[in-house]
Design a protein around this motif. Structure first.
Motif, mmCIF file in Angstrom:
data_model
loop_
_atom_site.group_PDB
_atom_site.id
_atom_site.type_symbol
_atom_site.label_atom_id
_atom_site.label_comp_id
_atom_site.label_asym_id
_atom_site.label_seq_id
_atom_site.Cartn_x
_atom_site.Cartn_y
_atom_site.Cartn_z
ATOM 1 N N GLY B 149 0.818 -1.201 0.000
ATOM 2 C CA GLY B 149 0.000 0.000 0.000
ATOM 3 C C GLY B 149 0.854 1.253 0.000
ATOM 4 O O GLY B 149 0.622 2.196 -0.748
ATOM 5 N N PRO B 177 -6.526 1.524 -3.150
ATOM 6 C CA PRO B 177 -6.758 0.542 -2.086
ATOM 7 C C PRO B 177 -7.326 -0.778 -2.600
ATOM 8 O O PRO B 177 -6.898 -1.849 -2.167
ATOM 9 C CB PRO B 177 -7.763 1.227 -1.151
ATOM 10 C CG PRO B 177 -7.981 2.581 -1.662
ATOM 11 C CD PRO B 177 -7.229 2.788 -2.899
ATOM 12 N N LEU B 181 -5.248 -4.255 -2.209
ATOM 13 C CA LEU B 181 -5.891 -5.316 -1.436
ATOM 14 C C LEU B 181 -6.212 -6.509 -2.332
ATOM 15 O O LEU B 181 -5.987 -7.666 -1.984
ATOM 16 C CB LEU B 181 -7.155 -4.756 -0.796
ATOM 17 C CG LEU B 181 -7.773 -5.502 0.364
ATOM 18 C CD1 LEU B 181 -6.738 -5.804 1.422
ATOM 19 C CD2 LEU B 181 -8.906 -4.692 0.943
ATOM 20 N N THR B 250 -5.556 -1.624 5.354
ATOM 21 C CA THR B 250 -5.823 -0.799 4.179
ATOM 22 C C THR B 250 -6.468 0.524 4.580
ATOM 23 O O THR B 250 -6.132 1.580 4.044
ATOM 24 C CB THR B 250 -6.756 -1.544 3.202
ATOM 25 O OG1 THR B 250 -6.259 -2.854 3.024
ATOM 26 C CG2 THR B 250 -6.820 -0.845 1.863
#
Lengths: 520, 310, 295
Positions: B149, B177, B181, B250
């Protein structure tokens, strides 16, 4: 002569090229996940950053001089016995929803805070031995205490005891925190938990305290967003997601300083410094020589330099250097001296008899249990300390724990070492840590003389006498080697250079947003 | 059909009761007193802390607390957060849209990527394609989101300026994101698809279909992928269920709203009402996704229909 | 009407496949011995290297893994400091070598627990079906609904501090997904005709599970176990990120990733080294797992 002066001023103004102009909006980065934002209920310091500008308080504290200046109260008197405070309120003040501000409003607010059903987590306790509030007339209100309490004005200058609109509180009940109404220079527009909080300029604001530099807010709108991950704060600032960002990590601060578009505004926070508490009830730390040895054997300057890159001063004693009552002579204690440390340990009977690198005595090795929280660079500090003490022959078992666990461990006295710090503009905060009945007495100290000093200082209103007593406390704490002071907290604010006029209040955490302007 | 529905409902109640009980027990086991945690730093006296304890119902004997806890849950009364002083139900509903949005986007992306990688790896097993696809999949499942991230943010946001690095609200904020993810989720899906497809390819019917001259795409989809995707569906459902109760890492890295941060904060502060509410959300998420997974698997593999619950 | 044979396909995928001229749908050829396959060989070699590095760490490491040296922090790699130093001046290579011990221990302990609990649970549930399946899976659902952070805190509180407690916590959390996948796989196999045949012949349920279902489920289950290795190591790292996890300073690779992350722009080598090692280890485990599962 005067024409020359005016001409020069004009030249200077043109030359600087940066003319602050009202209007505009900024994004302000907050750093803690907020845990509810009702200032009367919740305890997070994060909520104070936006809300200090939504509300006004009865009094304000000048961050430079420490003296209290009029706010919503234009004048006040304290009775001889220190128990009764009479406040004469400003007239013509209105809440953002039109409700007039008066003594009845003050009473409503204080009764709300002290109502057990509200379950206040902080505000209630800032009032100390509060007994009741009396409305004398429409603009005169009296606060009665059970006993004298010197920190009262300091408490009343903070957002937690700010004045909220009674109409709004009654209207919104449990959900008031999403619809807050104060009298301040900014109006609370909306709060989407976890996402953003929006403030807009209050055009009718006309009753700011003398510490404010402007009559009304200069910015049109401020949006607050939540950046809980330290590593993402600097990127957010650099990419323009935020214009102001608090708590920039030290390593990123150096990089921002080198960037012409940004600057770092460090703000030293008053209160108790970040300290390691040594449990004097638990062997081997019950021996003063061992504790002193550890203090001599810790190169605190190296720790500060390594972890904080000199953005934070080393702490010399229990109070941070900017706190009222701080005595600089406390820095004379315990300079780094590993030889003296070793000598003290030997004298106390701790020698390495079995050659494993760890000192021992009567079959026990010199092992200390160190519990620390996972935030605030404590793991890094822990690693450095473990290594430094290993050279001294002391072994450290460290363990990361959460805050509630730390409280439980302290209660059961299972620790040898545990760190903590709290911010406060009043040195009475030391009572919590060093009074025998204090809630954070993690050193397990029981010193009746020091108790007496702390209790007396909490009652006196004479600042010089208070400072005297607090000096005594600081020296006693260091003489008895109750703590290892590590650092003074300095909040590194990263600011985009288009934002000017950012000033912080006496608490250090809370900005006075009324004075912030955008440079063009 | 009705019997099946009723059965699943009863099981749902069982799951809820078990999860709630486990949570209650765990909260009792973890050290830390909620009242002290809330008030200690504010200078409250031991008497005041004790009073708050009583107010929170923590002084009652454990069985009483447990029964009250379950009764509230049964009534749907999630109560008021001890930390936030707000209604738990409302707090959860506020965070739900952002969480659901991220969960669905990440799962969709992860599934597509994972299936593609797994399929390629299996079809071209033992070749460089396999190595690359498997390597990519493993990169996904061995790189923590807090790392990928940050890297993605530094590169795509700070350096390239293509996407915002923080916040939510629109599609642009969702891309980074969800991609990060999703990439981390694609790994296990890819691995399972690969393993199953390789197994399926052993079967003679694939060769037979090829010999019959069926179009390649049809073979791939119906004869290879469809039977092979079973275990992957389980994992995808699991991941979706997990994400629906929040993805704290996240959310922290991308400064997003979400149930993950809410839950972690509640656990750290011993805020039992919120933790209980989050367990409810988690249970609902897993029940829903496991039901979907079972139905999906039955639809994909007709041999499974009517074989279990009868 | 039946479609004509060899109709030219416009589909991009098909054109690509044909262009690569590799017939992808052939039946699998006889296996070459493990050691002759280059990927598997490299994987074995890598695992051997780490294991050796971990075992010989005291002799190979240029310095202690905990020895801080703040005056030499964030130094880039150079002769003598082959992987540089981290933000506290610790030698990254030393931490990498020693970290192998901790990481492998964490991974193996957690994985053993996850598979040891999850495999029998899921296998039995999927093979037997009916009420037993429903009951066991609802138990698993409850376990999954239970926040893993809370689980970790409770376990560490019960077992005391240290790496093993974290491994147990992570392993317990990983057991539930493993059980689910095992159940799903077993369920799929159970639907096969040869299982019916075995049952018709009078084979006992245990025999069916052990001799028919388990071997056929092996490829998927071993593959998933290998992915779970990555999962448990990352979960341990995430606990560190949240402020818990292994004791501070422990050179476990996941912990190093979490710790060094804040200094990513200052000392990237301090996170690249453990990150790459972690990825390669998980990759090696996955490749070997693939091969083993198909034996």
């Amino acid at each position: 002569m005067r024409r020359l002066l005016i001409f020069l001023l004009l030249v200077v103004a043109l030359a600087t090229g940066c003319t602050p102009r009202p209007g505009g909006r900024i994004v302000y980065g907050l750093t803690l996940a907020p845990s509810g934002i009702d200032p009367h209920i919740n305890a997070s310091s994060e909520l104070g950053i936006p809300l200090t500008s939504v509300y006004d308080t009865l009094v304000y504290q000048d961050p430079k001089t420490g003296e209290f200046v009029p706010g919503l109260a234009r004048q006040w008197e304290v009775s001889e016995d220190g128990r009764v405070y009479t406040f004469y309120l400003r007239r013509g003040v209105k809440f953002h929803d039109g409700t007039p501000f008066n003594a009845e409003a003050v009473r409503f607010n204080l009764e709300r805070i002290t109502n057990p059903d509200l379950a206040s987590q902080k505000a209630r306790f800032m009032l100390g031995p509060y007994e009741r509030t009396e409305v004398v007339d429409e603009y005169t209100v009296r606060i009665v205490l059970k006993e004298p309490f010197a920190p009262l004005l300091d408490s009343l200058s903070q957002v937690y005891l700010a004045m909220a609109s009674p109409t709004a509180v009654q209207k919104w009940g449990n959900e008031y925190q999403l619809h807050q109404v104060g009298t301040g220079p900014f109006v609370f527009v909306e709060y989407i938990p976890g996402a953003r909080l929006l403030l807009r300029r209050n055009p009718d604001y006309a009753w700011g305290p003398p510490v404010y530099q402007h009559k009304t807010a200069q910015l049109e709108e401020i949006e607050f967003r939540f950046f809980t991950d330290p590593a993402t704060r600097s990127p957010a600032l650099e990419s323009g997601e935020a214009d102001v960002m608090g708590e920039i990590p030290p390593q990123d601060a150096a990089r921002l300083r080198g960037n012409p578009d940004f600057r770092i505004e460090p703000v030293a926070i008053p209160g108790v410094s970040l300290m390691l508490f040594m449990n004097t009830n638990r062997p081997p730390l019950d021996d003063l020589r061992v504790r002193q040895a550890i203090l001599f054997g810790t190169d605190r300057r190296a720790i500060i330099s390594a972890v904080f890159r000199d953005t934070s001063p080393m702490a010399c004693g229990p109070l941070t250097a900017v706190t009222f009552g701080y005595n600089p002579r406390v820095c004379e204690f315990y300079p780094y001296n590993p030889d003296q440390a070793a000598a003290l340990l030997e004298e106390a009977g701790w020698k390495d008899t079995d050659g494993d690198g760890v000192r021992d005595k009567a079959g026990q090795s010199l092992t200390l249990d160190f519990y620390l929280m996972g935030w605030g660079y404590l793991p890094e500090i822990g690693s450095l300390i473990t290594d430094q003490w290993a050279r001294l022959g002391v072994r450290v078992n460290s363990q990361k724990v959460s805050y509630p666990e730390a409280l439980a461990i302290a209660k059961e006295s299972r620790h040898h070492l545990m760190p903590f710090s709290l911010s406060s503009s009043d040195p009475d905060i030391m009572s919590r840590f060093f009074h025998s009945q204090g809630g954070f007495n993690w050193s397990k100290v029981n010193d009746p003389e020091m108790d007496g000093w702390l209790e007396e200082a909490a009652r006196l209103s004479d600042r010089d006498r208070r400072a005297d007593l607090y000096s005594k406390v600081q020296f006693r704490v260091m003489e008895n080697a109750l703590v290892i002071p590590i650092r003074d907290y300095v909040n590194l604010n990263g600011v985009n250079n288009r934002v000017q006029g950012l000033r912080f209040d006496a608490q250090g955490w809370f900005p006075w947003l009324i004075d912030v302007v955008l440079a063009q | 059909m009705l019997g099946y529905g009723l059965r699943r409902l009863l099981e749902a109640i069982l799951v809820l009761w078990l999860a709630a009980t486990l949570t209650f027990v765990a909260m009792q086991l973890t050290p830390g007193d909620p009242a002290q945690t809330l008030l200690a730093a504010s200078g409250a006296s031991p008497a005041e802390i004790a009073r708050r304890r009583a107010q929170l119902g923590l002084d009652d004997p454990l069985p009483v607390q447990y029964v009250r806890y379950l009764a509230d849950l049964a009534r749907g009364d999630l109560g008021v957060s001890w930390l936030h002083s707000r209604s738990v139900g409302r707090m959860i509903l506020e965070q739900l849209p952002a969480t659901a949005e991220l969960a669905l986007a990440a799962t969709a992306f992860g599934t597509l990527l994972g299936v593609a990688l797994g399929l390629l790896a299996a079809l071209y097993r033992e070749t460089w394609v396999d190595a690359l696809a498997t390597g990519l999949a493993v990169l996904g499942l061995s790189t923590p989101v807090f790392w990928s991230g940050l890297l993605a943010m530094l590169f795509f946001s700070l350096y390239l300026g293509w996407f915002p690095s923080a916040g939510g609200g629109d599609l642009r904020h969702l891309v980074l994101p969800a991609a990060v993810l999703g990439f981390s989720l694609s790994g296990s899906v890819a691995r399972l698809v690969r393993a199953q497809v390789v197994e399926v390819l052993r079967q003679p019917f694939v060769l037979a279909a090829l010999a019959r001259g069926l179009p390649l795409r049809r073979i791939l989809l119906f004869h290879v992928l469809r039977p092979a995707i079973g275990p992957a569906v389980t994992v995808i459902a699991l991941q979706l269920g997990f994400l629906l109760s929040g993805a704290v890492v996240t959310e922290s890295v991308f400064a997003r709203q979400g149930l993950g941060r809410l839950a972690v904060q509640a656990i750290f502060w011993r805020d039992l009402p919120v933790v209980r509410g989050m367990v409810l959300v988690g249970a609902a998420a897993y029940l829903l996704t496991s039901l979907l997974a079972d139905l999906l698997q039955a639809w994909l593999d007709p041999r499974l229909r009517g074989r279990d619950e009868g | 009407m039946k479609r004509s044979l060899r109709r030219p396909e416009q589909n991009v995928l098909e054109r690509a496949l044909r262009a690569l001229a590799i017939p992808p749908l052939q039946a699998i050829s006889p296996r070459r011995p493990l050691v002759r396959q280059p990927l598997a060989l490299f994987s074995l070699l890598w695992l051997a290297v780490i294991a050796l590095g971990a075992a010989l760490a005291p002799y190979l490491a240029p310095a202690g893994p905990l020895a801080t040296d703040p005056s030499h922090s964030v130094l880039p790699p150079s002769p003598g400091r082959w992987l540089g130093t981290d933000f506290l001046g610790r030698d990254v290579l030393a931490r990498l070598l020693w970290g192998g011990r901790w990481t492998l221990r964490m991974g193996i302990e957690a994985l053993a627990l996850a598979v040891g609990l999850g495999l029998p649970l899921g296998l039995v549930a999927g093979s037997r079906g009916g009420s037993l399946d429903a009951l066991l899976m609802r138990l698993v659902d409850a376990w999954l609904s239970f926040p893993s952070l809370l689980l970790a805190m409770a376990v560490v509180a019960a077992l005391g501090p240290g790496l093993s407690s974290v491994a147990v916590a992570v392993g317990l959390a990983a057991a539930a997904p493993y059980a689910r996948v095992a159940r799903g796989t077993a369920r799929g196999i159970r639907a096969q005709p040869y299982i019916d045949a075995a049952r018709a012949v009078g084979a006992s349920p245990w025999r069916i599970i052990l001799r028919h279902i388990l071997p056929n489920a092996a490829p998927v289950l071993v593959a998933f176990a290998a992915t779970q290795l990555g999962w448990v190591l990352l979960h341990g790292a995430a606990l560190n990120f949240l402020g818990l996890g292994v004791p501070p300073g422990t050179p476990e690779w996941g912990a190093m990733l979490a710790e060094g992350r804040a200094y990513l722009r200052d000392a990237p080598w301090a996170v690249v080294a453990p990150g790459v090692s972690l990825t390669l280890t998980v990759l090696a485990a996955n490749i070997i797992g693939d091969r083993l599962g198909q034996e």
